[in-house]
Design a protein around this motif. Structure first.
Motif, mmCIF file in Angstrom:
data_model
loop_
_atom_site.group_PDB
_atom_site.id
_atom_site.type_symbol
_atom_site.label_atom_id
_atom_site.label_comp_id
_atom_site.label_asym_id
_atom_site.label_seq_id
_atom_site.Cartn_x
_atom_site.Cartn_y
_atom_site.Cartn_z
ATOM 1 N N LEU A 192 67.901 -4.177 70.629
ATOM 2 C CA LEU A 192 66.707 -4.643 69.952
ATOM 3 C C LEU A 192 66.791 -6.139 69.694
ATOM 4 O O LEU A 192 67.848 -6.675 69.350
ATOM 5 C CB LEU A 192 66.521 -3.911 68.626
ATOM 6 N N VAL A 193 65.655 -6.812 69.839
ATOM 7 C CA VAL A 193 65.586 -8.254 69.644
ATOM 8 C C VAL A 193 64.206 -8.602 69.106
ATOM 9 O O VAL A 193 63.215 -7.912 69.412
ATOM 10 C CB VAL A 193 65.883 -8.994 70.973
ATOM 11 N N LEU A 194 64.105 -9.636 68.279
ATOM 12 C CA LEU A 194 62.813 -10.127 67.815
ATOM 13 C C LEU A 194 62.151 -10.936 68.925
ATOM 14 O O LEU A 194 62.788 -11.787 69.551
ATOM 15 C CB LEU A 194 62.986 -10.988 66.566
ATOM 16 N N GLN A 195 60.870 -10.654 69.150
ATOM 17 C CA GLN A 195 60.122 -11.330 70.206
ATOM 18 C C GLN A 195 58.727 -11.666 69.700
ATOM 19 O O GLN A 195 58.229 -11.032 68.757
ATOM 20 C CB GLN A 195 60.006 -10.430 71.447
ATOM 21 N N PRO A 196 58.060 -12.659 70.316
ATOM 22 C CA PRO A 196 56.650 -12.886 69.990
ATOM 23 C C PRO A 196 55.838 -11.620 70.264
ATOM 24 O O PRO A 196 56.069 -10.928 71.271
ATOM 25 C CB PRO A 196 56.244 -14.027 70.931
ATOM 26 N N CYS A 197 54.907 -11.308 69.372
ATOM 27 C CA CYS A 197 54.184 -10.045 69.505
ATOM 28 C C CYS A 197 53.407 -9.938 70.813
ATOM 29 O O CYS A 197 53.243 -8.840 71.347
ATOM 30 C CB CYS A 197 53.251 -9.856 68.309
ATOM 31 N N ASP A 198 52.970 -11.087 71.359
ATOM 32 C CA ASP A 198 52.202 -11.010 72.603
ATOM 33 C C ASP A 198 53.089 -10.702 73.811
ATOM 34 O O ASP A 198 52.583 -10.493 74.918
ATOM 35 C CB ASP A 198 51.389 -12.281 72.837
#
Length: 264
Positions: A192-198
């Motif tokens: 899991l990684v944080l990414q821009p929602c788009d």
């Protein structure tokens, strides 16, 4: 039934799940070795007792009479409870000391404390049922590209998630960030990684499992992928942090993870 619910909540609360936690400067020295210095989180309790530390080491000071206390600490970053005794401590200003031991906490300036508290996330914490004193949080600043990891709970930073009506999981105070997947390699499972929602194609949802609403699994909409902590089944003796993985929800039972959420 009320007693049962309260007792279960007590089991699920992480080590730093104490009221009025705030950032401070601290020192933890044990056996003459300084293990922690600098910014920490401080959780006061009644009678002057407190817990202080960071996501690696923390200490618990239990005041018996004014100026006298018993101390414990976790001794190992992998340990999620302050189980190792420090013995009798005496107060010296902002410190509690014994030969070779110093547990200190100094307040930050008021403006700095207020700014730090305002910047902290204010959602819920997610912990594996099997390791309730560990929390899922960001490996670094809340920004795109930061992996999620399992570490000793940091109450000031790990209230990271909102569970919306319908169960959708979002990142608290960061509507621009969503939880995505770092593509797996030949020998590396998806993480899991944080990414821009788009850039994220599917949302994650809280799915209740068991009797209580705060127990459940995290499942991705549409494709049957669930969160898990594979390190727990591979080598649980390894020190934190551990990656948070995604596997098919129908994987073998030992690979599927159940979580609990709480605000404290």
């Amino acid at each position: 039934m009320r007693f049962l619910i309260l007792a279960l909540w007590a089991v699920l609360l992480p080590s730093f799940a104490l009221a009025d936690t705030r950032p401070v400067n601290c020192e933890i020295t044990v056996g003459g070795v300084r293990h922690v210095t600098g910014r920490c989180y401080f959780s006061p309790r009644s009678g002057g007792s407190f817990q202080v530390g960071n996501d690696s080491y923390f200490a618990d000071v239990s005041v018996n009479t004014p100026g006298q206390a018993d101390g414990h600490w976790n001794a190992d970053p992998l340990s999620t409870h302050a189980q190792a005794p420090l013995g009798a401590l005496r107060q010296e200003g902002a410190c509690w000391v014994a030969p070779g031991t110093r547990i200190c906490a100094w307040a930050l300036p008021a403006a700095e404390t207020q700014a730090a508290l305002a910047a902290q996330p204010d959602g819920v914490m997610l912990s594996p049922i099997s390791a309730s004193s560990a929390c899922i949080g960001a490996a670094g600043p809340l920004m795109a590209g930061q992996p999620l990891e399992l570490h000793n709970c940091r109450l000031g930073q790990d209230r990271l998630f909102d569970i919306m009506p319908g169960g959708r999981i979002t990142v608290n105070k960061h509507p621009d960030l969503c939880i995505g997947l770092e593509a797996p390699g030949m020998m590396k499972p998806a993480e899991l990684v944080l990414q821009p929602c788009d850039e994220v194609t599917a949302d994650w949802y809280w799915v209740q499992q068991g009797q209580f609403a705060f127990e459940g699994m995290v499942r991705r909409g549409g494709d049957g992928t669930c969160w898990t902590i594979l390190q727990e089944t591979r080598d649980p003796s390894m020190s934190f942090p551990w990656p948070v993985n995604a596997v098919p929800c129908d994987a073998q039972a030992e690979q599927t993870a159940h979580f609990a959420y709480s605000r404290d």
